[in-house]
Design a protein around this motif. Structure first.
Motif, PDB file in Angstrom:
ATOM      1  N   GLU A 217     -39.653   4.210 -37.685  1.00 23.90           N
ATOM      2  CA  GLU A 217     -40.192   2.967 -38.229  1.00 23.90           C
ATOM      3  C   GLU A 217     -41.371   3.210 -39.177  1.00 23.90           C
ATOM      4  OE1 GLU A 217     -40.841  -0.004 -35.280  1.00 23.90           O
ATOM      5  OE2 GLU A 217     -41.118  -1.575 -36.785  1.00 23.90           O
ATOM      6  N   GLU A 218     -42.270   4.100 -38.783  1.00 22.66           N
ATOM      7  CA  GLU A 218     -43.404   4.421 -39.666  1.00 22.66           C
ATOM      8  C   GLU A 218     -42.919   5.039 -40.981  1.00 22.66           C
ATOM      9  OE1 GLU A 218     -46.713   5.416 -36.179  1.00 22.66           O
ATOM     10  OE2 GLU A 218     -45.416   6.987 -36.967  1.00 22.66           O
TER      11      GLU A 218
ATOM     12  N   ASN B 148     -45.421  13.772 -36.946  1.00 23.11           N
ATOM     13  CA  ASN B 148     -45.249  13.050 -35.690  1.00 23.11           C
ATOM     14  C   ASN B 148     -44.945  11.594 -35.914  1.00 23.11           C
ATOM     15  OD1 ASN B 148     -45.365  14.478 -33.195  1.00 23.11           O
ATOM     16  ND2 ASN B 148     -47.258  15.318 -34.030  1.00 23.11           N
ATOM     17  N   SER B 149     -44.226  11.325 -36.952  1.00 19.39           N
ATOM     18  CA  SER B 149     -43.966   9.937 -37.295  1.00 19.39           C
ATOM     19  C   SER B 149     -42.695   9.439 -36.641  1.00 19.39           C
ATOM     20  CB  SER B 149     -43.792   9.816 -38.808  1.00 19.39           C
ATOM     21  OG  SER B 149     -44.976  10.216 -39.420  1.00 19.39           O
ATOM     22  N   THR B 150     -42.719   8.172 -36.338  1.00 16.02           N
ATOM     23  CA  THR B 150     -41.511   7.523 -35.847  1.00 16.02           C
ATOM     24  C   THR B 150     -40.667   7.114 -37.052  1.00 16.02           C
ATOM     25  OG1 THR B 150     -42.491   5.338 -35.943  1.00 16.02           O
ATOM     26  CG2 THR B 150     -42.793   6.564 -33.896  1.00 16.02           C
TER      27      THR B 150
ATOM     28  N   ARG C  65     -52.164  10.537 -30.235  1.00 22.97           N
ATOM     29  CA  ARG C  65     -50.901   9.939 -29.803  1.00 22.97           C
ATOM     30  C   ARG C  65     -50.345  10.762 -28.646  1.00 22.97           C
ATOM     31  NH1 ARG C  65     -46.420   8.292 -34.289  1.00 22.97           N
ATOM     32  NH2 ARG C  65     -47.851   6.548 -34.534  1.00 22.97           N
TER      33      ARG C  65
ATOM     34  N   THR D 255     -40.319  12.763 -27.190  1.00 26.39           N
ATOM     35  CA  THR D 255     -41.166  12.846 -28.386  1.00 26.39           C
ATOM     36  C   THR D 255     -41.678  11.432 -28.659  1.00 26.39           C
ATOM     37  OG1 THR D 255     -39.445  12.338 -30.005  1.00 26.39           O
ATOM     38  CG2 THR D 255     -39.640  14.643 -29.319  1.00 26.39           C
ATOM     39  N   PHE D 256     -42.319  11.247 -29.807  1.00 23.98           N
ATOM     40  CA  PHE D 256     -42.857   9.923 -30.110  1.00 23.98           C
ATOM     41  C   PHE D 256     -41.819   9.005 -30.746  1.00 23.98           C
ATOM     42  CE2 PHE D 256     -46.551  12.858 -30.334  1.00 23.98           C
ATOM     43  CZ  PHE D 256     -47.035  12.505 -29.086  1.00 23.98           C
ATOM     44  N   GLU D 257     -40.659   9.564 -31.069  1.00 29.10           N
ATOM     45  CA  GLU D 257     -39.604   8.735 -31.629  1.00 29.10           C
ATOM     46  C   GLU D 257     -39.057   7.816 -30.546  1.00 29.10           C
ATOM     47  OE1 GLU D 257     -38.538   8.388 -34.896  1.00 29.10           O
ATOM     48  OE2 GLU D 257     -37.843   6.662 -33.767  1.00 29.10           O
ATOM     49  N   THR D 258     -38.957   6.529 -30.863  1.00 30.52           N
ATOM     50  CA  THR D 258     -38.455   5.588 -29.862  1.00 30.52           C
ATOM     51  C   THR D 258     -37.088   5.021 -30.233  1.00 30.52           C
ATOM     52  OG1 THR D 258     -39.676   3.864 -31.007  1.00 30.52           O
ATOM     53  CG2 THR D 258     -40.751   4.853 -29.092  1.00 30.52           C
ATOM     54  N   TYR D 259     -36.610   5.339 -31.440  1.00 28.93           N
ATOM     55  CA  TYR D 259     -35.313   4.786 -31.837  1.00 28.93           C
ATOM     56  C   TYR D 259     -34.209   5.355 -30.947  1.00 28.93           C
ATOM     57  CZ  TYR D 259     -31.536   3.029 -34.718  1.00 28.93           C
ATOM     58  OH  TYR D 259     -30.419   2.361 -35.143  1.00 28.93           O
TER      59      TYR D 259
ATOM     60  N   THR E 242     -35.262  13.070 -27.862  1.00 34.53           N
ATOM     61  CA  THR E 242     -34.955  13.795 -29.094  1.00 34.53           C
ATOM     62  C   THR E 242     -34.196  15.055 -28.724  1.00 34.53           C
ATOM     63  OG1 THR E 242     -36.880  12.920 -30.248  1.00 34.53           O
ATOM     64  CG2 THR E 242     -35.976  14.989 -31.071  1.00 34.53           C
TER      65      THR E 242
END
Lengths: 286, 286, 286, 286
Positions: free
Chosen positions: C150-151, C146-148, A175, D176-180, D184
């Motif tokens: 949503e995940e 590394n989770s979002t 990722r 980061t991988f968070e898209t909400y 971050t």
């Protein structure tokens, strides 16, 4: 990279592991594993299996247990899926690679699978790793979506420490912030693995890119980088695939790719031959 | 990928940009740019230039302005470095690629450089992009260390929008959690760029991996992935390099790599030829 | 955030889940869970449990099963560890939170644990999630490294879909490029969770930062950001801790932190009160 | 963290830098900088400036030069924008913070700005850093979107090494991988900076989260984590904002936030007081 007692490349003999599955030798030949993301039906699986066999694939992949982000997404056919894979093997002779996700399933999945796949999400599922370490089936260990080489090799070590020496590593994309491709295929990990470990490593350009148009060039690049094989998602009818539709390769595209891989393989082989000749020549002159 | 008016691949004619520098055609031939990370002395630069020329490199790279993390690290020789590069060009005939970091330097650096490089840290230095967009030197635009394809192409758009159409994209590795290699070379970006833009793209496996042992396989993989060239750090005496020592390639290793690239190039060329023949054959039969 | 049928905050009643464990109400009070990273001995665990109880902690944490990167690292005391936790509960009255890592262990671990913790590495271990979804113990679900969002919420959905409604989310830091702290605590996830889900969320500043000096300010910040609690690693003798030594908080530092949290809690409480008064006032004037 | 000669916290005197701008002391008081993302018109800027002044802000922010991903996006009003900011200062008395993006602009932008902001994209624009290091205006140095603490402090070192000691660090969220949330916000960097450097650090929860609903809790959390201030985007009419609409705070929401910050500040102050009293008490008893 400390404490990798069993996984490290020995600096003495530099001997590399070759994993044998029926007549396929992973770590010696360049191996192509192909088949659908998930087993959806007998027709779909056997039709696809015949096509990939025809094009020259060495093994069949297909998921019966599908770990999915949502509990409401298609979770795979389970035992029924395994039986279909068994039938596909009988018809084509291709050994079967399939994922196992639960330590309680390991022993009976072995009845149907030639190679047990550990998916990226389960790379650090240590209970599962210990369980597959106890059986006599080779393990295809996918790299976690954000794992370092060291973490990955430690997971292989979990399997080897239980007694199972037949681990095949599989780079499947990490990722990153790039969104054009689904993941970023890290081909630099291939020579990196070769440098520190004796285990064979293959590449999954299907999950690694998630984009049909990018799979062919990355398959060739994987071979050029020194990978021991690739694992590709092929579907006899991509637009009807129940999962990962965008990366499913139609059989004719796969057949064309196999031809290019064959051409590249002989080119790479000659390079290696040249290298060996130079070494022999040098040794004679000493 | 909206608003990339000038950078997008036209769906009508699908015409691709070829950037011409002296007799080198980037986007047509596979181009190898080689030379030291930084210009350290006349002797080091010219010696290295001769070696890479001899091995078949098409252009010379070398930094006179070095953007460094610490203000106390070697910052490059500046004008003196440019004069050395000029001399190296006179001696070898190789066109010179060198980095520019300040909009105030652009006009006079053009006196010495055949191609202006914009480094990863300056990818989104919009003042600098606008300035190099106004001159008549091709621009080698490195991808930022964590940039998406869309952000990168927007930076190319800044240059094209000012009138300079000669942009060469350069993938140089992105920052990921892997620490075994210095960066992670994202080869999937190569076919991705080809899909959406008409600009040529080359790959920098030296910065992209930061590890000598990984550079050769990644150079071959870059070619297999469809890149238009590579840019490699070669140093006549790697252990004395003032910067990026671990990735500096000795001239003899570079010469061996060039031979492999030549072999792979003819193999790739045949594949393309086969593809064209099939198309021609099909067209005849219509 | 589609398909989160059970986890989403209802736009109708906006009702929030309160998870009750003995007399502790997570989602209503601010809850402090404290204790050693791993149960190492009866003496260490009970001594630490008494200290955290004395300082005002509401629950006891302690690992009997430790998922470790290397197979050769301390893996926890297993059943023996659970028995020690049981004894610590008898002596202090603190309910026990402990990790479960294997679906085969869930039923019998329930005999000893008041709350079952799912660690970051197992966030997407769907077999395990389904198993803890079937028992009557609350589940502390850590966010993957590394989770979002949503995940993560989809993983909670796996538990809720099996019938267990008592899920407590736990932010424990994500992997970023910053190396000064071990992970990067993402406090922005706290108000984000509150916006989309009815589940309570607590914060783990010990794993989230990995650095003793940063834990106190981040604990206060977690409360200020609206978290429902924190989970802290306390060790009666940090320099002898068998794992995660650098983040183990000595009991006196913990006691000082508890005082600051109490002061901040009453300040935050007044703010909320003011807000309610304003709303009441406005409603009267309508 | 080697070679940070000027930026490191001295282990001898542990003296911290206080940056004085008119009557505002950054590093001593908690400072609130507020104002529009970009200067769009005289009316919008002055109206907003009056509102934030009224609510208790200490300084005014507003961009006249806007670095934008696309060359076709609004690039700011330039000199005209600076003149509007000057007028807003005359009317409200608030000192002005504004971004500079080109080394050629530094000297004349100083005529209008009380503090020069270096944006995240320019954190490693070393030419620009050297230029702002030579003038007598404090520099607000934003952290790059994926920079480590060490890289960031090295950039501060570039400024200090040129003679300008007045650097204010600003955490503005990392990718980061968070898209909400858009970015971050890394609040753990606040106590980390305090541990290694004497420079003051403020937090930008507007860019750091990109989401109005998350800005208030993260502002409180920033204060609780020990930040020396915050910088907030306020717009008199958010839905008409020309850029970053989703994170623009309406004046009444800002006023309510200021009240909460005041309450929290006195609570934090008491905590510090208690700590000092304990120390004094201990010293008396020695």
């Amino acid at each position: 990279m400390k404490n990798l007692k069993l996984t490290s490349l020995s600096s003495d003999d530099r001997k590399r592991t070759v994993v044998t599955v029926d007549n396929v030798k992973i770590g010696e030949d360049f191996v192509v594993i192909a088949g659908p993301c998930s087993v959806e039906s007998e027709e779909q699986t056997i039709k696809t299996a015949r096509k990939v066999k025809e094009a020259g694939a060495n093994m069949l992949r297909g998921g019966a247990f599908k770990p999915r982000t949502s509990p409401y997404a298609f979770q795979g056919l389970g035992l029924q899926g395994l039986k279909i894979l068994e039938k596909a093997k009988r018809e084509t002779g291709l050994p079967v690679v399939t994922e196992v996700t639960d330590p309680r399933d390991v022993s009976w999945v072995c009845e149907y699978a030639d190679v047990l796949q550990i998916g990226a999400r389960n790379m650090q599922n240590f209970s599962l790793l210990k369980e597959v370490g106890k059986v006599d089936r080779p393990v295809l260990l996918k790299r976690g979506i954000n794992s370092t080489l060291e973490e990955w090799l430690n997971c292989a070590e979990y399997v080897l420490a239980e007694g199972n020496q037949n681990v095949i590593l599989c780079e499947r994309g990490i990722r990153t912030f790039e969104t054009y491709t689904r993941n970023t295929l890290d081909l630099g990990i291939v020579p990196s693995v070769k440098e520190v470990s004796h285990l064979p490593i293959i590449v999954d350009p299907s999950h690694g890119t998630g984009k049909l148009s990018v799979i062919e060039p990355m398959s060739l690049a994987a071979m050029a980088a020194g990978a021991d094989g690739i694992i590709i998602e092929v579907h006899c009818n991509p637009c009807e695939a129940l999962c990962d539709k965008d990366q499913a390769m139609p059989p004719d595209v796969f057949a064309a790719l196999m031809k290019k891989l064959a051409a590249l393989r002989s080119c790479m082989h000659e390079m290696d031959q040249d290298k060996k000749n130079i070494i022999v020549h040098r040794m004679k002159n000493i």
